[in-house]
Structures are given as C-alpha cells and as structure tokens.
Design an enzyme around this catalytic site. Sequence first.
Site, short mmCIF file in Angstrom:
data_model
loop_
_atom_site.label_atom_id
_atom_site.label_comp_id
_atom_site.label_asym_id
_atom_site.label_seq_id
_atom_site.Cartn_x
_atom_site.Cartn_y
_atom_site.Cartn_z
N ASP A 53 0.88 -1.16 0.00
CA ASP A 53 0.00 0.00 0.00
C ASP A 53 0.92 1.22 0.00
OD1 ASP A 53 -1.62 2.16 0.62
OD2 ASP A 53 -2.72 1.13 2.20
N ASN A 76 2.65 3.32 -10.79
CA ASN A 76 1.38 3.35 -11.51
C ASN A 76 0.19 3.61 -10.59
OD1 ASN A 76 -0.69 2.40 -13.69
ND2 ASN A 76 -1.01 1.03 -11.93
N TYR A 137 -7.50 15.84 -8.31
CA TYR A 137 -6.77 14.87 -9.13
C TYR A 137 -5.81 15.60 -10.06
CZ TYR A 137 -5.93 10.95 -12.30
OH TYR A 137 -5.33 9.97 -13.07
N LYS A 141 -1.65 15.46 -10.11
CA LYS A 141 -0.85 15.05 -11.26
C LYS A 141 0.14 16.15 -11.66
CE LYS A 141 -2.40 10.89 -11.84
NZ LYS A 141 -1.51 9.71 -11.68
#
Length: 218
Positions: A53, A76, A137, A141
């Site tokens: 995790d 990923n 999000y 990124k």
Amino acid sequence: MSFDTAAVLVTGANRGLGRAFAREFARRGAKVYAGVRNPASVVDEGVIPVRLDVTDAAQVEAAAKELGDVSIVVNNAGVLVEGEGLDGIQAEFDVNVYGIVRVTDAFAPILKANGGGTLVNVLSILSFVGRADWRGYAASKAAAWSLTNSTRDALRDQGTHVVAVHSAFIDTDMAAAQTGPKISTEDLVAQVLRAVENGDDEVLADDRTRAVKASLAS
C-alpha cells in the site's frame, strides 16, 4: 535494454493499466512484482504478488528490503476520489504524490545498486491543464509531474533513467463513465516500454496530450 534480465516492480498492478504493465513485462521475460494492497487480487501467471500500500510507509520500506533485485520501478498506483472535498483531495495526494515519493525514496538506492535502472511515473494530461470537476486529481498530477522532473535531476548522477508518462483517457475502470477517444492499456504500455528501451524521458501518448503539452509553450 533487455527486459528478460530485469526485475520489475509495478504498483497498483492488479487491474487496469498496472495489470497491463505487469502482464507485458512478464510476457517479455522479466521477473515481475505486483505491488498491491491485497495480494490475493493478483491472478496472472508469472506475476509475483507483493503486499504494498503506497500510503503505508512501513509496507513500502518492507517491500524495499524484500525486493533487492529490482531494476525497474513503475509508479502506476493512482486514485480519483468522487466528489473531491478536502478529505478526497488529501487522499488523492497521499497516493498520487506522496505514494510516488515513498516508493521512489525507498527504491532509489536499490536501483543505484543494480546499475541505475529505470523509474517510470504514470502521470496524466491533467499534469498540464486543470479540470473543474477533478480539481484535486489534476493538482496531484501537476505536482507529480514537477516531482518527476526534480527526481530526474536528483537521480541522474546515479544513472537512473526517469520517465514521465502522460495520456488523456485510458480505457480502464477509472474512465469508464467518460465519453470520447480512449487509448488502450496495451497501446500505452507499448509506448512506455519503447521509451524505456530508447532512453526517452517522456511519453505523450495521444494527439490530445501532445497538443496540450505543445500549447504550454504559447
């Protein structure tokens, strides 16, 4: 690079893009570790499940102690939290940014010991542009892109190749509700592995992503 002599760690490797990475590396003869929260969820032949995790520093450190032969790391693992209140944005950053930091810092010495190796960070077209309904999000990124560029500089002297991967929608569960063109996981993985082989620092996987990245200069 010959993948059949490589040991690869892929985080979030039990579904979607991560699973496609793990399966293709295995098909090319690599030893593949699938870093997942639930090892029982890894069902593909030739892929070794590892409890990992990326939000748990102790698990990341334990994995690094166990996987001393790793020469390629694919960061990923990623999350998109619906609603994206403050708690959701914090959860996105914990995986999409701090998770990359934890895994990178734990495995960078291992990559160095194994000749430098390769670090692949899966980012997004939203590294370059915001989106109102995915504000956290997109911000995560963008932060991960900046982090990737700094990491490339930091690990250059130890010979580690750092690859940033950007794409628009990928045909996975995360984008299932989205309309419009989607790149297949197989296509994206092929592009990334080609970049690793060629020593490229960046993958811009589709026309839309290339156009948005080019627009930054103007």
